[in-house]
Design a protein around this motif. Structure first.
Motif, PDB file in Angstrom:
ATOM      1  N   CYS A 173      36.176 101.437  38.931  1.00 41.71           N
ATOM      2  CA  CYS A 173      35.071 100.507  39.221  1.00 41.71           C
ATOM      3  C   CYS A 173      35.536  99.296  40.014  1.00 41.71           C
ATOM      4  CB  CYS A 173      34.461 100.006  37.921  1.00 41.71           C
ATOM      5  SG  CYS A 173      33.758 101.260  36.871  1.00 41.71           S
ATOM      6  N   ASP A 174      36.747  98.868  39.773  1.00 42.57           N
ATOM      7  CA  ASP A 174      37.265  97.615  40.312  1.00 42.57           C
ATOM      8  C   ASP A 174      38.699  97.916  40.777  1.00 42.57           C
ATOM      9  OD1 ASP A 174      37.905  94.858  40.760  1.00 42.57           O
ATOM     10  OD2 ASP A 174      36.447  94.282  39.264  1.00 42.57           O
ATOM     11  N   TRP A 175      39.603  96.954  40.652  1.00 42.52           N
ATOM     12  CA  TRP A 175      40.979  97.226  41.030  1.00 42.52           C
ATOM     13  C   TRP A 175      41.470  98.501  40.340  1.00 42.52           C
ATOM     14  CZ3 TRP A 175      43.543  91.761  40.119  1.00 42.52           C
ATOM     15  CH2 TRP A 175      42.961  90.837  40.993  1.00 42.52           C
ATOM     16  N   THR A 176      42.216  99.303  41.087  1.00 40.66           N
ATOM     17  CA  THR A 176      42.737 100.541  40.519  1.00 40.66           C
ATOM     18  C   THR A 176      43.687 100.265  39.371  1.00 40.66           C
ATOM     19  OG1 THR A 176      42.656 101.469  42.755  1.00 40.66           O
ATOM     20  CG2 THR A 176      43.854 102.727  41.093  1.00 40.66           C
ATOM     21  N   ALA A 196      35.445 103.908  45.569  1.00 42.77           N
ATOM     22  CA  ALA A 196      34.227 104.098  44.794  1.00 42.77           C
ATOM     23  C   ALA A 196      33.280 102.914  44.884  1.00 42.77           C
ATOM     24  CB  ALA A 196      34.578 104.372  43.329  1.00 42.77           C
ATOM     25  N   TYR A 197      33.811 101.697  45.079  1.00 44.59           N
ATOM     26  CA  TYR A 197      32.958 100.516  45.053  1.00 44.59           C
ATOM     27  C   TYR A 197      33.698  99.374  45.731  1.00 44.59           C
ATOM     28  CZ  TYR A 197      28.874  98.010  43.302  1.00 44.59           C
ATOM     29  OH  TYR A 197      27.702  97.309  43.215  1.00 44.59           O
ATOM     30  N   TRP A 198      33.059  98.200  45.749  1.00 42.17           N
ATOM     31  CA  TRP A 198      33.695  97.019  46.337  1.00 42.17           C
ATOM     32  C   TRP A 198      34.880  96.558  45.483  1.00 42.17           C
ATOM     33  CZ3 TRP A 198      31.914  96.354  51.021  1.00 42.17           C
ATOM     34  CH2 TRP A 198      30.580  96.673  51.317  1.00 42.17           C
ATOM     35  N   ASN A 199      35.783  95.822  46.128  1.00 41.15           N
ATOM     36  CA  ASN A 199      36.939  95.198  45.447  1.00 41.15           C
ATOM     37  C   ASN A 199      37.893  96.216  44.850  1.00 41.15           C
ATOM     38  OD1 ASN A 199      34.293  93.259  44.426  1.00 41.15           O
ATOM     39  ND2 ASN A 199      35.867  92.339  45.710  1.00 41.15           N
ATOM     40  N   ASN A 200      37.927  97.404  45.397  1.00 38.86           N
ATOM     41  CA  ASN A 200      38.810  98.448  44.856  1.00 38.86           C
ATOM     42  C   ASN A 200      40.209  98.360  45.463  1.00 38.86           C
ATOM     43  OD1 ASN A 200      36.450 101.225  44.319  1.00 38.86           O
ATOM     44  ND2 ASN A 200      36.802  99.326  43.212  1.00 38.86           N
TER      45      ASN A 200
END
Length: 486
Positions: A173-176, A196-200
């Protein structure tokens, strides 16, 4: 060498701890992809931890889970064909505390996740489900921009002795993965596919020491490999990033943005960057932190929006302004396209101030706070040129150069300046710069000179090559600078 010695000692110490294996099915963990296994997996981890350590082994299958917490002396092995799958229900994740993630660990020792298996967080759908709950008023979103707080894939904080090896991490959802204030971290041979989404971000190293990242692949919608520093009393120290390939709709390799403590003894060796929207390499200190003793060698970047961006800023308007000293960038080759380098990817970098002239590499300090002792050696920057004054003109008269804004409090990306007066390299507020065997190539005619120096002092240029089609022109412009040897 110190990193290698620590790696050997760590491997030897953990081989005994992790010698005992426990099959996941022993704890009632189901591989059907439907049964929620959070409690069963946590029971297995807790049991192995209490028994003195070992490996929780996942064989072929899909294992659905929410948040789990790794404990000291426990390793998770994902064998080929094993997939750890994130639950689609936002409430299956522990939203409390500092480590909101699928897999977390706080103040643990000798932990590992390894194997040929996959962690698939199903982050795109989880993100949409969280936003749905935000819109219904059940989850608070302080940012109010449909990028609420979301679980990361892995978040380890204040842990010691970490191995992440061989696995594939995807769709968080966020950082890996985030490693915060950790000591002795080895990331080897992993694959990150996180769009998958922003900020990844692909991987975030926050105030860690003794870190080795090698032989890995990162494809991320945000920064691929990112170092950060959140606290003044700590810093990122003794970090090696080598033999990695990365793509990003932000930066390839980035030191920053948040830089309160600093970065010291960083080695970035033999890496490749491609199809990357922003800079192949960014080093920024906008929050009062220090940067020193950085070596970047053998970096190749193809189809990336910018070559290098080194920047001191002051977002907090504080009396404590950051510093940057002793940076060596050698054996660098960068090809910059005329168009958008990440066009066609699901989450592209933003279209900012378009159309615009393609930016140069830049090393930009602040007035009274210069970036010092930077060497560019054996560097080739292949630039599209094609800058046109009809799009936007920043000339080289004193009045025009003085109008280039300082932007001390801006977010430190090369694009924040919109337009700069050079196509190849812009130096401002710098001291002690060496350009050795540096080649700038413009594929098309550009209205700007190749290099502009503004408030630059003690700059030495040797074996400089500048190639641009059309009539010859003055390619190096010097303004308010002293001791320039060219």
């Amino acid at each position: 060498m110190r990193t290698y010695i620590l790696s050997i000692l760590f491997s030897l110490s953990c081989s005994l701890v992790w010698s005992k294996e426990y099959n996941a099915s022993f704890f009632g963990i189901k591989s059907d992809g439907v049964t929620l296994n959070t409690n069963s997996i946590q029971t297995g981890i807790d049991y192995i931890h209490k028994e003195g350590g070992g490996v929780l082994v996942f064989n072929v299958g899909r294992y659905l889970t929410g948040s789990i917490e790794l404990k000291s002396n426990v390793a998770i092995q994902l064998k080929e064909g094993a997939v750890l799958v994130g639950s689609l229900n936002p409430y299956d994740y522990n939203m409390e505390g500092p480590c909101y993630s699928m897999i977390r660990a706080i103040s643990q020792k000798n932990i590992a996740i390894y194997g040929k298996g996959v962690i698939d967080a199903q982050g795109r759908q989880v993100s949409y489900n969280i936003i749905d709950q935000v819109h219904k008023g059940f989850i608070k979103d302080p940012l109010e921009n449909d990028r609420p707080r979301r679980p990361r894939g892995i978040h380890f904080k204040q842990c010691q002795g970490i191995t992440i090896e061989g696995i594939t991490l995807k769709n968080t959802c966020d950082w890996t993965q985030e490693y915060e204030e950790c000591d002795s971290l080895w990331v080897r041979g992993i694959t990150v596919d996180n769009k998958a989404y922003w900020n990844n971000d692909g991987i975030d190293i926050v105030d860690c020491r003794n870190v080795l990242i090698e032989n890995s692949f990162f494809d991320a919608s945000d920064d691929a490999v990112c170092l950060k520093s959140h606290k003044a009393e700590v810093a990122c120290r003794n970090v090696v990033i080598r033999n990695c390939t990365m793509r990003s709709s932000a930066n390839g390799i980035k030191l920053g943005t948040m830089t309160v403590g600093g970065y010291e003894n960083i080695r970035i060796i033999n890496n490749k960057v491609y199809d990357t929207y922003r800079s192949a390499l960014t080093i920024a200190t906008p929050d009062g932190g220090y940067v020193r003793n950085i070596v970047v060698d053998s970096l190749q970047a193809y189809n990336t929006g910018n070559a290098i961006f080194l920047r001191i800023g002051n977002r907090t308007h504080s009396d404590k302004v950051g510093s940057m000293d002793s940076v060596l960038i050698s054996n660098l080759y960068v090809e910059i396209p005329e168009g958008k380098p990440d066009a066609g990817y699901e989450y592209e970098g933003p279209i900012e101030h378009m159309p615009r002239n393609i930016s140069p590499a830049s090393i930009i300090g602040l007035k009274g706070h210069p970036i010092t002792h930077v060497t560019l050696k054996n560097v080739v920057i292949n630039h599209p040129g094609a800058g046109k004054p009809e799009i936007a003109k920043v000339g080289i008269t004193p009045e025009e150069l003085d109008k280039v804004p300082e932007l001390a409090d801006s977010y430190p990306e090369f694009s924040c300046f919109k337009e700069l007066p050079a196509w190849g390299l812009y130096l401002r507020h710098v001291e002690g710069i060496a350009l050795e065997n540096v080649t700038f190539i413009a594929r098309k005619r550009d209205y700007r000179p190749a290099i502009v120096l503004d408030d630059a002092h003690h700059v030495n240029m040797s074996k400089m090559k500048i190639q641009e089609p059309g009539k010859k022109k003055q390619q190096i412009h010097v303004y308010q600078s002293t001791n320039i040897n060219k």
